[in-house]
Write a protein that holds these residues in place. Structure first.
Motif, PDB file in Angstrom:
ATOM      1  N   HIS A   7     -36.741  12.029  17.376  1.00 39.18           N
ATOM      2  CA  HIS A   7     -35.873  10.888  17.095  1.00 39.18           C
ATOM      3  C   HIS A   7     -34.514  11.018  17.768  1.00 39.18           C
ATOM      4  CE1 HIS A   7     -33.939   8.013  13.978  1.00 39.18           C
ATOM      5  NE2 HIS A   7     -34.591   7.315  14.888  1.00 39.18           N
ATOM      6  N   GLU A   8     -34.064  12.243  18.018  1.00 41.99           N
ATOM      7  CA  GLU A   8     -32.761  12.449  18.668  1.00 41.99           C
ATOM      8  C   GLU A   8     -32.925  12.847  20.128  1.00 41.99           C
ATOM      9  OE1 GLU A   8     -30.376  15.148  16.477  1.00 41.99           O
ATOM     10  OE2 GLU A   8     -30.375  13.953  14.634  1.00 41.99           O
ATOM     11  N   ASP A   9     -33.822  13.794  20.410  1.00 46.25           N
ATOM     12  CA  ASP A   9     -33.981  14.296  21.780  1.00 46.25           C
ATOM     13  C   ASP A   9     -34.913  13.421  22.615  1.00 46.25           C
ATOM     14  OD1 ASP A   9     -32.454  16.370  20.818  1.00 46.25           O
ATOM     15  OD2 ASP A   9     -34.143  17.760  20.608  1.00 46.25           O
ATOM     16  N   PHE A  10     -35.722  12.610  21.967  1.00 49.48           N
ATOM     17  CA  PHE A  10     -36.719  11.738  22.587  1.00 49.48           C
ATOM     18  C   PHE A  10     -37.887  12.549  23.140  1.00 49.48           C
ATOM     19  CE2 PHE A  10     -38.126   8.509  25.880  1.00 49.48           C
ATOM     20  CZ  PHE A  10     -38.733   7.702  24.953  1.00 49.48           C
ATOM     21  N   PHE A  11     -37.764  13.129  24.350  1.00 50.38           N
ATOM     22  CA  PHE A  11     -38.843  13.930  24.914  1.00 50.38           C
ATOM     23  C   PHE A  11     -38.755  15.366  24.408  1.00 50.38           C
ATOM     24  CE2 PHE A  11     -38.967  10.649  28.304  1.00 50.38           C
ATOM     25  CZ  PHE A  11     -40.325  10.374  28.271  1.00 50.38           C
ATOM     26  N   PRO A  12     -39.827  15.886  23.822  1.00 53.24           N
ATOM     27  CA  PRO A  12     -39.831  17.290  23.407  1.00 53.24           C
ATOM     28  C   PRO A  12     -40.055  18.205  24.601  1.00 53.24           C
ATOM     29  CG  PRO A  12     -41.919  16.267  22.849  1.00 53.24           C
ATOM     30  CD  PRO A  12     -41.053  15.182  23.417  1.00 53.24           C
ATOM     31  N   ASP A  13     -38.979  18.511  25.299  1.00 50.76           N
ATOM     32  CA  ASP A  13     -39.065  19.305  26.511  1.00 50.76           C
ATOM     33  C   ASP A  13     -37.985  20.391  26.524  1.00 50.76           C
ATOM     34  OD1 ASP A  13     -40.094  19.825  29.202  1.00 50.76           O
ATOM     35  OD2 ASP A  13     -38.161  19.020  29.896  1.00 50.76           O
TER      36      ASP A  13
END
Length: 294
Positions: A127-133
């Motif tokens: 929800h905050e970082d968008f892409f989990p990378d």
């Protein structure tokens, strides 16, 4: 449905963190067989291969092809009569008509639906970082558990019929997210750049995913910048929880659910002939009425 036979695949590759966690959770629901790409195949949509290389894996098999190849082989090349297919858990969301249309995760589900087997395509977003990378820094446990719960409930409700395809996006970082029935939102644009610098265009950008640009080739270099996440620069979050974005994305859309940190569940259809056709029917009648007048 007791002890269902489940075919599991993805587009991030057999070693992807999302698939590993989903496999661990799904084994508590039924008998899971994995047929997944040997390498990352993100963004290939429903692309199919004429031939692939199969290798054994402790959980099933890997293929040198696409997610759709994996589903096609699993459903028609193995002796198991699978009850449903799960594709994921993708590292990043698949929301919006354009994105889902080119998603390898969703493409695997579409292949299953065409072959008469219900499917769930599940993707994870932060929800905050968008892409989990990088994906190794994130815990995909919540999307995996939500998938198991949804599959169980959908099966018990008799929703898993031939052609069923659910596209699901689950937040990684929201403790107790609400689930929302959604529709994919057509939110896409394209920017064309003429006389682009060939040195700034890598192989993936060029025609053919494994192609390139020959510096000696005559002609104008044209670069087409896709805006699949509108008004976004780089990898910033396109769906922050602001009133501006809530106004932009209508309630009931998959992208609005991402703004609100919810679980988005969009039923997709492989039947593309059910649009309103009154105007087209009138055109056809006019054409038929004019036949033989020339």
């Amino acid at each position: 449905m007791a002890d269902p036979a489940i075919l599991l695949t993805n587009d991030d590759g057999i070693d992807a963190a999302g698939l590993v966690r989903l496999y661990e959770e799904l084994t508590a629901l039924g008998e899971v067989t994995v047929v997944a790409p040997s390498e990352n195949q993100s963004g290939v949509g429903r692309a199919r291969s004429h031939a692939v290389v199969r290798q054994d894996h402790p959980w099933g098999y890997t293929l040198s092809g696409t997610p759709a190849d994996c589903v096609a082989y699993g459903l028609r090349g193995l002796d198991t009569d699978f009850d449903f297919v799960v594709s994921g858990c993708n590292h990043g969301p698949n929301a919006g008509n354009y994105v889902t249309g080119r998603s390898g995760t969703v493409g695997a589900g579409i292949e299953a639906a065409f072959l008469g087997t219900p499917a769930v395509a599940v993707s994870a977003y932060h929800h905050e970082d968008f892409f989990p990378d990088p994906a190794s820094d994130y815990d995909f446990g919540r999307p995996a558990r939500v998938t198991v719960d949804l599959c169980q409930r959908a099966a018990d409700a008799g929703l898993f019929t031939a052609g069923t395809l659910l596209n699901v996006n689950v937040p990684l970082d929201v403790p107790d997210p609400e689930m929302r029935l959604t529709r994919p939102l057509p939110d896409y644009d394209l920017h064309v750049e003429h006389d682009a610098d060939p040195d700034d265009i890598d192989a993936v950008d060029a025609i053919g995913r494994d192609g390139g640009l020959d510096a000696d080739t005559e002609g104008t270099v044209v670069r087409m910048h896709e805006e699949v996440w509108p008004d976004v620069v780089g990898f910033e979050n396109p769906f922050p929880p602001t009133e501006q974005h809530r106004e932009r994305y209508p309630a009931g859309s998959d992208r609005r659910a991402l703004v609100d940190g919810e679980i988005s569940v969009s039923p997709l259809t492989i039947d593309r002939g059910d649009a309103e056709t009154a105007a087209l029917d009138k055109v056809i009648q006019q054409y038929n009425g004019a036949r033989g007048s020339d």
